[in-house]
Design an enzyme around this catalytic site. Structure first.
Site, PDB file in Angstrom:
ATOM      1  N   ASP A 188      35.249  40.279  21.138  1.00 25.78           N
ATOM      2  CA  ASP A 188      34.470  40.095  19.894  1.00 25.78           C
ATOM      3  C   ASP A 188      35.241  39.357  18.796  1.00 25.78           C
ATOM      4  OD1 ASP A 188      32.414  41.395  21.077  1.00 25.78           O
ATOM      5  OD2 ASP A 188      32.508  43.215  19.858  1.00 25.78           O
ATOM      6  N   HIS A 191      27.258  41.081  29.839  1.00 23.17           N
ATOM      7  CA  HIS A 191      28.598  41.358  30.383  1.00 23.17           C
ATOM      8  C   HIS A 191      29.164  40.226  31.239  1.00 23.17           C
ATOM      9  CE1 HIS A 191      27.232  45.311  29.114  1.00 23.17           C
ATOM     10  NE2 HIS A 191      28.506  45.621  29.001  1.00 23.17           N
TER      11      HIS A 191
HETATM   12  O1  F6P Z   1      33.495  45.356  22.419  1.00 26.57           O
HETATM   13  C1  F6P Z   1      33.182  44.315  23.217  1.00 26.57           C
HETATM   14  C2  F6P Z   1      31.742  44.341  23.679  1.00 26.57           C
HETATM   15  O2  F6P Z   1      31.643  43.461  24.769  1.00 26.57           O
HETATM   16  C3  F6P Z   1      30.695  44.000  22.611  1.00 26.57           C
HETATM   17  O3  F6P Z   1      30.550  42.618  22.398  1.00 26.57           O
HETATM   18  C4  F6P Z   1      29.464  44.618  23.212  1.00 26.57           C
HETATM   19  O4  F6P Z   1      28.514  44.883  22.217  1.00 26.57           O
HETATM   20  C5  F6P Z   1      29.997  45.870  23.824  1.00 26.57           C
HETATM   21  O5  F6P Z   1      31.352  45.633  24.110  1.00 26.57           O
HETATM   22  C6  F6P Z   1      29.282  46.329  25.059  1.00 26.57           C
HETATM   23  O6  F6P Z   1      29.785  47.564  25.435  1.00 26.57           O
HETATM   24  P1  F6P Z   1      29.646  48.214  26.868  1.00 26.57           P
HETATM   25  O7  F6P Z   1      30.509  47.436  27.809  1.00 26.57           O
HETATM   26  O8  F6P Z   1      30.113  49.603  26.685  1.00 26.57           O
HETATM   27  O9  F6P Z   1      28.197  48.089  27.243  1.00 26.57           O
END
Ligand code: F6P
Length: 322
Positions: free
Chosen positions: A127, A253
């Site tokens: 981020d 992701h």
């Molecule tokens: O903190 C990094 C991040 O990829 C954010 O951009 C995103 O909102 C979040 O993690 C997603 O989290 P998780 O992998 O727990 O779904």
């Protein structure tokens, strides 16, 4: 200090493995025993630690993710969880800890430090919202993945005269969206930091259509007040106004799973080694980051709970170059 440990926490980021490798190899060179904690703070609470020698971290610098595993751990947010983590460090004779992660993870680092444990944080999150590092581990790779997707969408978009709403990660921070928009030549960018007006997005798209563009790209950060789905729902009602047919692509992701770029491998190697230096020097309770092209340690108290501001000049630039 004889024995240190390293863990990765929060969302994984390409380059975390390179940082672990640097901690293990620089630590060993400095006659420290290095342990790896499995699955972030939850593994720390459960005492899941393995001894890591230089050969155990061979062949991982080019791999995405984190071979130690990561987690978002609710229990560690409680005092009881933190005390359990301290006991497990004590039981394993660990005297210093390197925590590789983003905002939430460094809040955890600070909690352990306040309880008297020698902790050093390493700035890592795709981020790029962490104060104390101009750029964090994983950002460059994630940005390039988003960019490759945008380039491809422009190709198929041109064949069909389509506009794409491309949603990139960034819950509270629009850094990735803004950079991807500039580098990807997008018509528009929608960020969490600047309230979006769907009418304005519609105007930009209509204008691009009227100027004869064969495609249009709107990069949307997932945390914007209008995310890609919301914008698409708005445009369904006003389809005739934008000219292009519309499609939505949520990268999600996909951006986190990449093979780390050269930049991220080098940054992670520097920050990991820097964290070990801090522990050896007795400089605890700091975040090791990259500031003005140099390694810099910043007290965690000045990092946590803060948010890096978006560069409004770059936001204006993105709007001018549409
Ligand atoms: O903190 C990094 C991040 O990829 C954010 O951009 C995103 O909102 C979040 O993690 C997603 O989290 P998780 O992998 O727990 O779904």
């Amino acid at each position: 200090m004889k024995r240190i440990a390293v863990l990765t926490s929060g969302g994984d980021a390409p380059g975390m493995n390179a940082a672990i490798r640097a901690v293990v190899r620089t630590g060993t060179r400095k006659d420290l025993e290095v342990y790896g904690v499995k699955l972030g703070f939850s593994g720390l609470i459960a005492g899941k630690m393995i001894h890591l020698g230089p050969r155990d971290v061979g062949g991982i610098i080019q791999k995405g993710g984190t071979f130690l595993g990561s987690a978002r751990c609710e229990e560690f947010k409680t005092k009881e969880g933190q005390v359990k983590a301290l006991s497990s460090l004590k039981e394993n004779s660990v005297e210093g800890l390197v925590i590789i992660g983003g905002n939430g993870s460094q809040t955890g680092s600070y909690a352990l430090f306040k309880l008297g444990f020698p902790v050093v944080g390493v700035a890592s999150t795709i981020d790029n919202d962490l104060v104390g590092s101009d750029i964090t581990i994983g950002v460059d790779t994630a940005l390039n993945i988003a960019l490759e997707a945008i380039d491809r969408l422009k190709v198929t978009g041109s064949s069909h005269q389509r506009a794409f709403l491309v949603e990139v990660m960034g819950r509270k921070c629009g850094y990735l969206a803004l950079m991807a928009a500039i580098a990807g030549g997008a018509e528009m960018v929608v960020l969490p930091e600047v309230e979006a007006d769907p009418e304005e997005v519609a105007k930009v798209l209509a204008n691009a259509y009227e100027r004869g563009k064969s495609h249009a790209i709107v990069v949307v950060a997932e945390g914007a007040n209008y995310n890609a789905q919301k914008l698409a729902a708005y445009f369904r009602k006003h389809r005739e106004r934008i000219g292009f047919t519309l499609r939505v692509t949520v990268l999600g992701h996909v951006q986190r799973g990449g093979k780390p770029s050269a930049f991220d491998r080098i940054l992670a190697s520097r920050l990991g080694a820097g964290a070990v230096d801090c522990l050896v020097k007795g400089e605890f309770g700091v975040l090791v980051g990259w500031v003005n092209s140099k390694l810099k340690s910043t007290p965690l108290v000045d990092v946590i709970g803060k948010k890096k501001e978006i560069d409004m000049e770059l936001f204006k630039l993105a709007r001018i170059l549409d």
